[in-house]
Design a protein around this motif. Structure first.
Motif, PDB file in Angstrom:
ATOM      1  N   ASP A   1     -17.084  17.262  32.442  1.00 30.88           N
ATOM      2  CA  ASP A   1     -17.913  17.886  33.481  1.00 30.88           C
ATOM      3  C   ASP A   1     -19.125  18.601  32.893  1.00 30.88           C
ATOM      4  O   ASP A   1     -20.019  19.040  33.633  1.00 30.88           O
ATOM      5  N   GLY A   2     -19.192  18.744  31.565  1.00 33.85           N
ATOM      6  CA  GLY A   2     -20.358  19.332  30.918  1.00 33.85           C
ATOM      7  C   GLY A   2     -20.399  20.841  30.942  1.00 33.85           C
ATOM      8  O   GLY A   2     -21.331  21.445  30.398  1.00 33.85           O
ATOM      9  N   ARG A   3     -19.385  21.474  31.537  1.00 34.75           N
ATOM     10  CA  ARG A   3     -19.389  22.937  31.665  1.00 34.75           C
ATOM     11  C   ARG A   3     -18.149  23.584  31.053  1.00 34.75           C
ATOM     12  O   ARG A   3     -18.251  24.542  30.303  1.00 34.75           O
ATOM     13  N   ASN A   4     -16.994  23.091  31.413  1.00 31.57           N
ATOM     14  CA  ASN A   4     -15.744  23.740  31.049  1.00 31.57           C
ATOM     15  C   ASN A   4     -15.141  23.135  29.783  1.00 31.57           C
ATOM     16  O   ASN A   4     -14.994  21.916  29.683  1.00 31.57           O
ATOM     17  N   LEU A   5     -14.767  23.992  28.862  1.00 32.61           N
ATOM     18  CA  LEU A   5     -14.116  23.543  27.638  1.00 32.61           C
ATOM     19  C   LEU A   5     -12.625  23.317  27.852  1.00 32.61           C
ATOM     20  O   LEU A   5     -11.958  22.708  27.012  1.00 32.61           O
ATOM     21  N   ASP A   6     -12.106  23.791  28.959  1.00 34.70           N
ATOM     22  CA  ASP A   6     -10.699  23.622  29.311  1.00 34.70           C
ATOM     23  C   ASP A   6     -10.576  23.831  30.814  1.00 34.70           C
ATOM     24  O   ASP A   6     -11.545  24.175  31.495  1.00 34.70           O
ATOM     25  N   SER A   7      -9.402  23.612  31.361  1.00 32.66           N
ATOM     26  CA  SER A   7      -9.115  23.831  32.772  1.00 32.66           C
ATOM     27  C   SER A   7      -7.652  24.230  32.892  1.00 32.66           C
ATOM     28  O   SER A   7      -6.870  24.032  31.956  1.00 32.66           O
ATOM     29  N   PRO A   8      -7.234  24.804  34.023  1.00 34.49           N
ATOM     30  CA  PRO A   8      -5.847  25.280  34.143  1.00 34.49           C
ATOM     31  C   PRO A   8      -4.794  24.226  33.827  1.00 34.49           C
ATOM     32  O   PRO A   8      -3.763  24.533  33.220  1.00 34.49           O
ATOM     33  N   ASP A   9      -5.032  22.969  34.223  1.00 33.28           N
ATOM     34  CA  ASP A   9      -4.071  21.898  33.906  1.00 33.28           C
ATOM     35  C   ASP A   9      -4.440  21.149  32.640  1.00 33.28           C
ATOM     36  O   ASP A   9      -3.778  20.181  32.263  1.00 33.28           O
ATOM     37  N   HIS A  10      -5.535  21.571  31.990  1.00 34.31           N
ATOM     38  CA  HIS A  10      -6.038  20.981  30.741  1.00 34.31           C
ATOM     39  C   HIS A  10      -6.507  19.539  30.922  1.00 34.31           C
ATOM     40  O   HIS A  10      -6.728  18.835  29.936  1.00 34.31           O
ATOM     41  N   MET A  11      -6.702  19.132  32.187  1.00 30.94           N
ATOM     42  CA  MET A  11      -7.144  17.762  32.470  1.00 30.94           C
ATOM     43  C   MET A  11      -8.333  17.704  33.426  1.00 30.94           C
ATOM     44  O   MET A  11      -9.139  16.784  33.339  1.00 30.94           O
TER      45      MET A  11
END
Length: 351
Positions: free
Chosen positions: A202-212
């Motif tokens: 997505d070009g913004r987030n290095l991670d996310s809550p589900d890591h996907m």
């Protein structure tokens, strides 16, 4: 059984391609331990056993704000500028009497002498294209991701993810057929696990809550077919791909397999279908080393990267944190009940 096509000719080219193709290298075994700083950070022990490779800064909790490359003093990977961590679950053989024995890993073709581990690929255009002409953006410091579902037990659940497969190796060249579930016959040269990660960021987030969720598959087609990234995840990143070869030779006598004819292998978290195949990744390349490699004609050898010897790779290990038997025959899988793991994982995800 769902078959996934990969021709033997293509597999042979993958092993014999010229040095203008893609980044392919072996990482030795850093440690086998029940830790998972991505999915269950701080949990000591984590719910199930993993085989971990890469930089020796691997720990119970890994702060994404810290410099993994700067904190590591060695890496078990071929390229000494790569302090990333790569890991998967471990694989067990379940005997007729209900006891379990962990399978060891063996190196891929061309990497003799490396202590187990797995083969790692970073690709600009996928394994089918040896020109590797597309531009990709390397992962950034702090980047991490996960692919797969440890709760998947059906083909439909496994098909949510593209290209998480198994190959029954009759030799080191064949890669056909690939299946979404465990092979059902003895495999002379072992079972290969293939874990391919999504290629659109997505070009913004290095991670996310589900890591996907910060990652996506191409809008249609696959990475290999040059499918375009969706507008929500427009940045094309390298195809990260693991190949793990599990040594099944000690367990290939069908007289030792279950009397009902079912296959005897089980993931360390209790999945005997294979559909819960998954992998974890924490980026840790030094400086711009990965981007340089992605912009260069690299294959097993990469002139722009520093390479270390097999002896140096094998020497990079860390002590296990969890004191339990991981080498002998055991009555239960490390971490014990699969149902308990599912319940706990749902609690962690809801926090």
């Amino acid at each position: 059984m769902r078959l996934v096509k990969w021709t033997s000719t293509t597999a042979a080219l993958a092993l014999l391609a010229p040095a203008t193709a893609l980044l392919r290298f072996q990482c030795g075994q850093l440690v086998i331990d029940r830790l998972d700083p991505l999915v269950t950070p701080g949990a000591n022990p984590s719910p199930h056993l993993h085989q971990i490779l890469g930089g020796n800064s691997f720990n119970v909790t890994m702060d994404p704000a810290k410099d993994m490359a700067g904190e590591s003093t060695c890496t078990s990977c071929q390229f000494s500028e790569d302090f990333s961590n790569y890991w998967t679950a471990t694989l067990y053989f379940k005997a007729k009497n209900g006891t379990y024995k962990r399978l060891t890993q063996k190196p891929n073709a061309g990497f003799d002498g490396v202590n187990g581990g797995m083969t790692v690929y970073y690709m600009q255009d996928g394994l089918y294209n040896f020109n590797q002409t597309s531009k990709v953006t390397a992962f950034k410091p702090g980047f991490r991701m996960f692919i797969g579902d440890v709760n998947a037990r059906t083909q439909q659940e496994a098909e949510r993810f593209r290209q998480l497969t198994f190959t029954c190796l009759h030799n080191f060249i064949d890669r056909d057929p690939q299946t979404l579930d465990f092979p059902t016959v003895p495999c002379e040269n072992g079972i290969m696990t293939a874990v391919r990660f999504p290629t659109c960021w997505d070009g913004r987030n290095l991670d996310s809550p589900d890591h996907m969720s910060h990652m996506s598959y191409p809008d249609h087609g696959t990475f290999e077919s040059n499918g375009p990234c969706p507008c929500t995840h427009p940045i094309r990143v390298p195809q990260l791909f693991y190949e793990v070869i599990w040594d099944t030779a000690p367990f290939n006598n069908k007289q030792d397999w279950p009397a009902d004819g079912t296959q005897p292998f089980v993931w360390s978290f209790g999945d005997a279908t294979g559909y819960a195949n998954h992998g974890d990744y924490l980026f840790g390349w030094q400086s711009d080393a990965l981007q340089r490699a992605m912009d260069s004609p690299c294959y097993i050898n990469c002139p722009t990267l520093k390479t270390q010897s097999v002896a140096e790779m094998n020497k990079c290990t860390i002590a296990r944190r969890v004191n339990e038997d991981i080498d002998g025959w055991v009555n239960a899988l490390p971490g014990n009940h699969q149902a308990n793991y599912i319940r706990k994982r749902r609690e962690w995800l809801s926090e």
